[in-house]
Motif scaffolding. Sequence first.
Motif, short mmCIF file in Angstrom:
data_model
loop_
_atom_site.label_atom_id
_atom_site.label_comp_id
_atom_site.label_asym_id
_atom_site.label_seq_id
_atom_site.Cartn_x
_atom_site.Cartn_y
_atom_site.Cartn_z
N THR A 160 1.14 -1.15 0.19
CA THR A 160 0.22 -0.14 0.33
C THR A 160 0.89 1.02 -0.12
O THR A 160 0.49 2.17 -0.41
CB THR A 160 -0.52 0.00 1.05
N LEU A 161 2.01 1.47 0.48
CA LEU A 161 3.50 2.42 0.56
C LEU A 161 3.98 2.16 -0.61
O LEU A 161 3.69 3.60 -1.20
CB LEU A 161 4.03 2.39 2.26
N LEU A 162 4.22 1.48 -1.20
CA LEU A 162 4.72 1.78 -2.67
C LEU A 162 3.57 2.24 -3.80
O LEU A 162 4.27 2.58 -4.03
CB LEU A 162 4.81 0.36 -2.83
N ALA A 163 2.25 1.98 -3.41
CA ALA A 163 1.59 2.33 -3.95
C ALA A 163 1.29 3.91 -4.27
O ALA A 163 1.07 4.52 -4.79
CB ALA A 163 -0.06 1.54 -4.48
N LYS A 164 0.98 4.25 -3.10
CA LYS A 164 0.77 6.09 -2.77
C LYS A 164 2.27 6.35 -2.99
O LYS A 164 1.69 7.83 -3.83
CB LYS A 164 1.14 5.87 -1.33
N VAL A 165 3.23 5.83 -3.03
CA VAL A 165 4.39 6.40 -3.21
C VAL A 165 4.29 7.08 -4.50
O VAL A 165 5.34 8.14 -5.44
CB VAL A 165 5.82 5.98 -2.87
N LEU A 166 4.62 5.83 -5.76
CA LEU A 166 5.26 5.76 -6.63
C LEU A 166 3.06 6.63 -7.56
O LEU A 166 4.11 7.01 -8.75
CB LEU A 166 4.85 4.15 -7.56
N LEU A 167 2.86 6.41 -6.73
CA LEU A 167 1.36 7.39 -8.02
C LEU A 167 1.58 8.74 -7.58
O LEU A 167 1.94 9.79 -8.61
CB LEU A 167 0.36 6.72 -7.17
N GLU A 168 2.83 9.17 -6.00
CA GLU A 168 2.32 10.68 -6.29
C GLU A 168 3.76 11.08 -6.60
O GLU A 168 3.57 11.67 -7.30
CB GLU A 168 3.04 10.83 -4.59
N ARG A 169 4.89 9.69 -6.84
CA ARG A 169 6.11 10.48 -7.47
C ARG A 169 5.65 10.61 -8.90
O ARG A 169 6.20 11.79 -9.39
CB ARG A 169 6.60 10.10 -7.73
N LEU A 203 7.05 4.78 -16.22
CA LEU A 203 6.70 3.88 -15.55
C LEU A 203 5.58 2.91 -16.25
O LEU A 203 5.14 1.96 -16.68
CB LEU A 203 6.16 4.14 -14.19
N GLU A 204 4.77 4.13 -17.31
CA GLU A 204 4.25 4.18 -18.00
C GLU A 204 4.38 2.95 -19.16
O GLU A 204 4.17 2.38 -20.20
CB GLU A 204 3.42 4.98 -18.43
N GLY A 205 5.39 4.23 -19.92
CA GLY A 205 6.38 2.95 -21.41
C GLY A 205 7.03 1.85 -21.53
O GLY A 205 6.61 1.46 -22.14
N GLU A 206 7.56 2.03 -20.13
CA GLU A 206 8.46 0.40 -19.16
C GLU A 206 7.49 0.00 -18.39
O GLU A 206 8.03 -0.40 -17.58
CB GLU A 206 9.67 0.61 -19.86
N TYR A 207 6.15 -0.31 -18.14
CA TYR A 207 5.71 -1.11 -17.65
C TYR A 207 5.69 -2.49 -17.54
O TYR A 207 6.16 -3.14 -16.19
CB TYR A 207 3.91 -1.26 -18.03
N PRO A 208 5.65 -3.15 -18.50
CA PRO A 208 6.39 -4.95 -18.82
C PRO A 208 7.73 -4.72 -17.81
O PRO A 208 7.11 -5.78 -16.59
CB PRO A 208 6.13 -4.95 -19.76
N SER A 233 -1.89 -0.85 -11.02
CA SER A 233 -2.85 -0.67 -11.83
C SER A 233 -2.64 0.52 -12.31
O SER A 233 -3.24 1.00 -13.31
CB SER A 233 -4.09 -0.54 -11.39
N SER A 234 -2.34 1.87 -11.93
CA SER A 234 -1.96 3.39 -12.24
C SER A 234 -1.23 3.42 -13.32
O SER A 234 -1.50 4.30 -14.50
CB SER A 234 -1.26 3.97 -11.27
N PHE A 235 -0.48 2.56 -13.77
CA PHE A 235 0.70 2.50 -14.77
C PHE A 235 0.55 1.38 -15.68
O PHE A 235 0.69 1.32 -16.85
CB PHE A 235 2.09 1.62 -14.49
N GLU A 236 -0.65 0.77 -15.19
CA GLU A 236 -0.62 -1.16 -16.19
C GLU A 236 -1.59 -0.03 -17.73
O GLU A 236 -1.71 -0.79 -18.47
CB GLU A 236 -1.37 -1.76 -15.39
N PRO A 281 -2.81 2.27 -18.72
CA PRO A 281 -1.31 3.77 -19.57
C PRO A 281 -1.24 2.56 -20.54
O PRO A 281 -1.74 2.88 -21.86
CB PRO A 281 -1.42 4.39 -18.42
N TYR A 282 -1.07 1.65 -20.34
CA TYR A 282 0.66 0.89 -20.92
C TYR A 282 -0.49 0.02 -21.90
O TYR A 282 -0.05 0.03 -22.76
CB TYR A 282 1.74 0.13 -20.14
N LEU A 283 -1.14 -0.79 -21.33
CA LEU A 283 -2.68 -0.97 -22.35
C LEU A 283 -3.09 -0.30 -23.31
O LEU A 283 -3.30 -0.59 -24.72
CB LEU A 283 -3.58 -1.30 -21.49
N SER A 284 -3.33 0.45 -22.99
CA SER A 284 -3.85 1.87 -24.00
C SER A 284 -3.05 1.98 -25.21
O SER A 284 -3.13 1.80 -26.29
CB SER A 284 -4.48 3.17 -23.10
N ARG A 285 -1.56 2.30 -24.95
CA ARG A 285 -0.77 2.72 -25.86
C ARG A 285 -0.40 2.01 -26.32
O ARG A 285 -0.16 1.48 -27.62
CB ARG A 285 0.51 3.29 -25.35
#
Length: 763
Positions: free
Chosen positions: A324-333, A344-349, A380-383, A385-389
């Motif tokens: 949960t902490l990692l999800a919060k920090v990653l989203l904030e940054r 993170l979105e471009g190289e999501y895999p 999920s916040s990066f998956e 956008p990556y799938l859309s691209r």
Amino acid sequence: MGDIVDWQSIENDEFLKQFLSCDAKQSNVNQVLSVAQQLNKLGQAIAVLDTELQKQVLANHEDLLSQATWVEKLEDVLSIMQAHVQSLLSAVERLRGKIVEPFNRIETQTIMLSRLHETSDLLRRVSRMQHLSRRLHSQMNTCSSGPDIVKAANSLHELEQLMSDVDLSGLDVVADDQQAIKVHRATVQRIATHTLTQGLQSTDRTQVGTAVQVFSNLGVLQGAVDTTVTSALSEVEKVAREALEVSLPTNQDIKRGGPGRATLPSPGSSGNLRTKLWANLERLFQDSVYTQCIQIELLQRILLEYHAKGFDDLSETFWSKITTLLAKVLLERSQASSFVKQALEGEYPKFLRIYLDLSKRLKERPQAIGTYTINRNVISSFENPYLSRSVSRLLDPVHTMFSGDISPGQDDIDSLIRTVASELSVSLVDEGLSTVVARNVGKAIRLFCLKCEQALITDGEASQVIDAPTPGQQTNVTLANLLHYLSTQTSRVVGNLAGSLPAEGASIIATALEQIDVVTKNILTPLLASVNDAIESIILTMHDDPEFRETASPLGKEIGCSLYMRELQGFILRCVNTFLVPYKNQTAVAECCKSVVSRCIELFVRHACLLRPLTDYGRAKLIADFIQMEVAVTPLCRGGQLGLSEQQQYRTLRALRSLLPLSPEDMVEKVLEGGGEGGVPPSLVLLHLFSGAPSDLPSPHQSAGWSISRLSHWMDNHTSERERLALSSGPLQRYQTLVRHKNLPSFHPLFPLMMKLASLGDR
């Protein structure tokens, strides 16, 4: 106003009623009667009452005397009871004097004893505290290797138990000891905390066990564990924020060029920062997070060994908090830095692989306690956008291929295939991601099919089979071959990924590729419909061939292939070579041609049975045509005769060919026994027998006034043997009526045989 003479008069008198009622009010009668009259009425009433009392006393004087006697007896009894009560009160007072005084003395002694006991217990506690305090001081100062915190914790635990049940405030004799105990407790707790930290960092079970035992003795184990977890989370958060503190250099950091030159980052700066970012994320997950999870797991294992309660799911809880902490920090940054978000979105895999490797590494250890399941909120916040691209990267090339006037080529499809292979390859890090990407690949394939369908030529130009292929037909062939090329190349990519690509993903792509065969068959359908029409037209010409009516073979002429059969063979071969061979998806072509072969044989067998008249020479020639029919349809069959043998119509062709040389009697007998070599419908044999019937017995279409083409069309729409036999029964019944009407001696020899076959429709 009458006189008052009895009780009824008193009750009925308006003036006296007010004296009988409890809540009597001032009556209006008082205002009518004078005072003398009122006094008179009252006197009369009193007199009536006196008289009534005297009557009652005279009537009940015995009862009144008896009651008076009992009253006197009651007074005597009461006086005796009063004497007894006085005696009892005196006895109670004497007894009270004997009890109260001893009770007061006992109560006083009890209070004194209680105070002595409390004082004795307090002195004992003080003595024990002083002893333990000296021992604690010795344990904290005399050990050469440092304080023995385990023994000190035991002493502190016992001291706290001694001080917990009694108030020792105000006792000067233990004031210094109490202060020393507080100091030593703080020292022991600080040393234990340091020991726990060192033990977790070095994975030293002994140190961790010592710290746990100390905290347990001090009664602060839960707090110490919570502090350790909080500290671990803080450390991970700190490292995570530092790892993501990567951004492109600002304008102030970039060296400005000369006048008129653009200010640009130095070459490779963005790539270096991206490399640094991924190195930081790798260290974050594989070093920091992994280490903290291992330490918490070690702590849980030690706690369970010491039978500490409430820590059975410590690792699971910590993993949930840290994800949960990692999800919060990653989203904030990512929201604060477009560079981090794009990375993170471009190289999501790549990011997903790091996360999955952490979970796998934690779970696959032999001593692992937690399940370490993946928290989708982290990715999920990066998956999305990556799938859309990803879907855009797959669909955009398809849109681009068909955006111009020129049809796409194999180079365009090769570019799309490279994109498909790249997207599938990078998605192999996770089965779920691979399945979603495979679904996107399926969308791209279906879009390509849709674009091809929209580009198809569907007018009459696409279905002609007389002249050379038209530009429209060539366009359709090109599109079909592009579809086939896309299918083969995609299948090759999926085959290369076999074992890595999930079965569900492979199944999704295979289902999408089936659409390619559907489109190819749709392209072939109008063309093959024209082929069917042309074949039917050629077969109809057999009825115009005079050789079937010749009584004998011309001199020196061998029985060979009929003209219409040679034309049919040449037409089919030309259609295959000219219109079907250019299609590279020969599997789909063969599937479509099955119906053409079946239709061709069906029409040939049908019209062969409708030939009339048919001489013996014509019959021999027809048998030869049966053999040539197999040659004619062979180009349409994938695998030659092997393809033919799978069709019911081919088995009917073979069976009817074996029946033609037989006599009518033997032919009918074969049909009655089992359908004529097991494959010829009785209705066809019945139509064939009309070829040798007299002119008085016309064929069904002649009897109905139809052309042969109309009869053939009727048979296409009426496949039931009962209906077909019923159609042929009509001419037979009319012939039977005609013979009887003319009083002819007998029927034609074929008539009984034909009636036997016609009767099969009544069963």
